[in-house]
Structures are given as C-alpha cells and as structure tokens.
Design an enzyme around this catalytic site. Structure first.
Site, mmCIF file in Angstrom:
data_model
loop_
_atom_site.group_PDB
_atom_site.id
_atom_site.type_symbol
_atom_site.label_atom_id
_atom_site.label_comp_id
_atom_site.label_asym_id
_atom_site.label_seq_id
_atom_site.Cartn_x
_atom_site.Cartn_y
_atom_site.Cartn_z
ATOM 1 N N ASP A 93 82.223 11.317 61.147
ATOM 2 C CA ASP A 93 83.450 10.634 61.578
ATOM 3 C C ASP A 93 83.493 9.146 61.234
ATOM 4 O O ASP A 93 82.483 8.492 61.050
ATOM 5 C CB ASP A 93 83.690 10.833 63.081
ATOM 6 C CG ASP A 93 82.477 10.484 63.936
ATOM 7 O OD1 ASP A 93 81.335 10.579 63.442
ATOM 8 O OD2 ASP A 93 82.668 10.100 65.105
ATOM 9 N N GLU A 151 80.667 11.749 66.369
ATOM 10 C CA GLU A 151 79.546 10.980 66.939
ATOM 11 C C GLU A 151 80.056 9.792 67.737
ATOM 12 O O GLU A 151 79.463 9.404 68.728
ATOM 13 C CB GLU A 151 78.614 10.513 65.813
ATOM 14 C CG GLU A 151 77.294 9.941 66.307
ATOM 15 C CD GLU A 151 77.390 8.544 66.900
ATOM 16 O OE1 GLU A 151 76.783 8.309 67.963
ATOM 17 O OE2 GLU A 151 78.093 7.700 66.331
ATOM 18 N N GLU A 152 81.167 9.222 67.293
ATOM 19 C CA GLU A 152 81.629 7.954 67.865
ATOM 20 C C GLU A 152 82.269 8.092 69.239
ATOM 21 O O GLU A 152 82.452 7.104 69.928
ATOM 22 C CB GLU A 152 82.640 7.280 66.919
ATOM 23 C CG GLU A 152 82.076 6.879 65.565
ATOM 24 C CD GLU A 152 81.201 5.632 65.617
ATOM 25 O OE1 GLU A 152 81.062 5.040 66.701
ATOM 26 O OE2 GLU A 152 80.655 5.268 64.566
ATOM 27 N N ARG A 193 60.793 3.662 65.941
ATOM 28 C CA ARG A 193 59.783 3.363 66.956
ATOM 29 C C ARG A 193 59.597 4.604 67.821
ATOM 30 O O ARG A 193 60.553 5.352 68.016
ATOM 31 C CB ARG A 193 60.183 2.149 67.798
ATOM 32 C CG ARG A 193 61.323 2.411 68.769
ATOM 33 C CD ARG A 193 61.926 1.133 69.336
ATOM 34 N NE ARG A 193 60.951 0.219 69.883
ATOM 35 C CZ ARG A 193 60.450 0.277 71.109
ATOM 36 N NH1 ARG A 193 60.838 1.227 71.934
ATOM 37 N NH2 ARG A 193 59.569 -0.620 71.518
ATOM 38 N N HIS A 380 80.630 -1.643 62.195
ATOM 39 C CA HIS A 380 81.938 -1.711 62.884
ATOM 40 C C HIS A 380 82.733 -2.951 62.464
ATOM 41 O O HIS A 380 83.740 -3.266 63.083
ATOM 42 C CB HIS A 380 81.802 -1.642 64.426
ATOM 43 C CG HIS A 380 81.239 -0.348 64.916
ATOM 44 N ND1 HIS A 380 81.564 0.192 66.150
ATOM 45 C CD2 HIS A 380 80.387 0.540 64.350
ATOM 46 C CE1 HIS A 380 80.916 1.341 66.309
ATOM 47 N NE2 HIS A 380 80.186 1.560 65.228
#
Ligand code: NI
Length: 408
Positions: A93, A151-152, A193, A380
C-alpha cells in the site's frame, strides 16, 4: 552442474548478489510501475494483479491472488530438498500524499504516493522470488511469499487479517523475514536488532460531555473545554508517573476539537491520540489508566465521557535466534560491517509485529541512501525517493535468508 555441486553452491553468496545485480533492470521496471500507480491501504487491487502477473511471468506456478478477500498475493516456491516453510513478506500500500518528485515514474494518481517505500519492498520481494525460483533445487522445504495489503492502516485488512485467515498455517511457517527501506542507511547496508525494534501503535478517541451555556454564565454550564484542558495535562503525566522510567512509552494527543464561537460554552469536546510502547504488558495497562484518569477529571466537573480505544499494530519484537541467523547470513552476503546492529528501537509502528507475535522472525532495515548524499528526505515525505542500487541488495538479502534457512 550435478546435484552435489548445486548443494555446495547453495551458500555461494557472491553469485547471489551478482545474479541480483543482473536482475536490476527488471527490478527497476517493477518498482517504477508500482511507484507510478500507487494505491491506498485496502484498495491495492491493481497492484495485487500486477504482482501476480510478474510472479507468473517469472515462472511460479503456485500463486493465490485475492487471498482472504483482500488484494493479498500468496505464492509458494517448493524446494527440491526436504525442510520447513520459511516466509518472506512485503507490503503493497501507498499513502495519501501528493508526490513532490520530478521523476519519469512520478505517481500517476494525484494525492497518492509510495512515500514509505512499499513499492521497493514489493519489487525486492519479486526479485527474491526470481532468484529463489532459479535456485529451487537448493531450497530446503518451501518459501512462502506474502504480498500483504494495508500495512499503513490498522483498521484495514492487513497482517492480522491474513494471519487469522491462516497465512502462517497449512503447513505451518517456521520463521518469517521482512524488510523496510531506511533513508539513514547507505546502499549496501542493512540493520536490525534482537528483541524490541519498533513500537505498538494504538489509537484512542475521547468525547468529553458537558453542558452548553452562554459564555457569560459559566455556572450554568459543565465546561468540556476546561475538562479537555485538564485531561490533556493529566494524560501526559501517565508516561512520567505511571510508567517505569526504563520502559519507553509515548502518549501523544494528536487532535482536539470543540467549540465554535467565542461566547458559547459547547456541549462536548473530542480529542484523539496515540499510545506507543515496546512492551506488550505495558501496552495492556494504558486503556485502564486513561479510563481511571478521565473518571477523576470528568467526575470533578460533573460531566461524563466516552473512551474509544483501538489496539493497532503490535510491537515488532525480533526473535533472538532468527536475528542471530539473519546477522550471520547477511554478513556473509554483504560483508561484516555492512550489517549493523541498531543501537536502539524506534517508536514508529509496523504491522509486521503481528507475525512476530505468532511465530519467530526478524524485521530488517535496508539502506537506500546514495553514498554521495549526506541526507535524503525521510519516509512519508513528498520528496522521498531511493537510489535504485538498493533493489538488488534487498532482493539478494531476502533470497539469502530463505536459502540459508534452516541453519542446519
Ligand atoms: Ni512502511
């Protein structure tokens, strides 16, 4: 090449990178097409179709389109060797942003833009699919490719919906890997990580209800503006006074709406915000803390309130074993210093966390900044763009993880 040679070649990482580099024109073509025709969360119909077409063109035979009544595409590459299922995930998306770049592949959909690099994630996974398809004689078990929508927006049908529909089952997926572009890292590098890497991202809306009146007669009102002022102040003290100082947490009020005239005390004020944590247990506490606090504030004025709290994405918590494996594998592929340990987590959210609540896995960052540039516009941002030299690196990295899994 006989079978033994192929096996010996399975971990020939330099050939993987070189092959990915050969695929670069195709990777760029896919990426530019997806970039030029971005679609918002939950609307990725054409992007899904395009992905399925490219996979079929590469030669894949097991492709499921419109998985679980969404634009998701799930594809399987069956290896010649016995072994488990490993999953690789990309997101489809784009964002409601007007693109500010002047490039040949600029968004053809005004107000919609791949400003978070999901065009890169999708094309990189297509590249990995091609590399893996050519090496299926070396794959132990099978590779499941998950092209995920939405996802957003956690209120759309993203990772959690696919998991509920069984995307990690039948046969069960043993480990999952995914990546995200990262403007701070130069091309050729990756980072991750073990443990918490990104935060949970929940949202809430509060309606504070009072009693309207003439501004000159406040004693006839129950003033929701004043309640809101006190509530905002008090809400910000939750993090400083309820949360262990060694636990990262954020509470931000992002909007406040109420009142329309200088001389009127309104009936109600609404506010909304987000809560971010790295710890699932801490995350669970916030709705009750907010509720208790509002009872106190509102009760002291004689008003009432409604709290609407929505759990969004879970924190991204990388499993120590898959993360150690990813470091080892990617350092062989890219070079030791090219795979970096992120010194600290981010309070940003990513719905990859939902997969990591279900099974072990690792989320990675992919460097997309040209080495000549000291800084590029961030995620963004309407001017966000990548150096496409990152595409073969990402494709080879995902393919390497799938080829090397399981370790023995
Ligand atoms: Ni993103």
């Amino acid at each position: 090449m006989d079978k033994t040679d192929r096996l010996n070649n399975a971990f020939n990482f330099s050939s993987l990178l070189a092959d990915a580099e050969i695929l670069r024109p195709g990777l760029c073509e896919w990426r530019r097409h997806i970039h030029a025709f971005p679609e918002l969360s939950g609307e990725e119909v054409e992007t899904g179709k395009y992905v399925a077409q490219v996979l079929a063109k590469i030669g894949l035979t097991e492709i499921v389109s419109e998985y679980a009544q969404t634009a998701a595409v799930i594809a399987t590459i069956q290896g010649d060797l016995p072994g488990p299922v490993v999953a690789l995930r990309a997101d489809l998306d784009a964002l409601p942003i007007l693109e500010g770049n002047d490039v040949p592949y600029v968004s053809q959909h005004p107000g919609v833009m791949h400003a978070c690099g999901h065009d890169v994630h999708t094309s990189v996974l297509l590249g990995a699919a091609q590399l893996l398809w050519l090496r299926r004689s070396q794959i132990k078990g099978q590779v499941r490719l998950i092209f995920q929508p939405a996802e957003e927006r956690s209120d759309c049908l993203g990772a959690s919906h696919l998991i509920q529909a069984g995307v990690l089952a039948n046969p069960p997926v043993e480990a999952i890997f995914g990546l995200h572009v990262y403007p701070d890292l130069p091309i050729g590098t990756m980072a991750t990580r073990p443990g918490p890497m990104m935060a949970s991202a929940d949202v809430f809306q509060i309606t504070l209800k009072g009693k309207g009146s003439h501004a000159a007669r406040p004693h006839h009102s129950i003033d929701p503006i004043l309640m809101a002022a006190q509530a905002v102040n008090a809400l910000h003290q939750l993090v400083s006074r309820r949360v262990d100082p060694f636990q990262p947490a954020v509470l931000t009020i992002g909007f406040i709406q109420g009142g329309a005239a200088e001389n009127v005390i309104p009936e109600a004020v609404t506010l909304g915000g987000t809560v971010r944590t790295l710890c699932p247990q801490l995350r669970e506490q916030f709705p009750r803390w907010i509720e208790d606090l509002l009872q106190g504030v509102v009760g002291s004025h004689g008003g009432s309130f409604e709290l609407n709290y929505q759990y969004g994405t879970a924190p991204v918590v990388n499993h120590p074993d898959t993360t150690a494996f990813a470091f080892q594998t990617l350092r062989q592929l890219l070079g030791f210093d090219q795979v970096r340990l992120l010194p600290e987590p981010s309070m940003g959210g990513e719905d990859f966390g939902a997969y990591l609540q279900a099974i072990p896995g690792t989320f990675l960052r992919l460097g997309v900044r040209s080495p000549e540039k000291a800084k590029i516009p961030g995620l963004h941002n309407p001017h966000f763009d990548i150096d496409e030299a990152a595409l073969p690196v990402g494709a080879a990295a995902l393919a390497a993880l799938a080829l090397a899994w399981p370790e023995n």
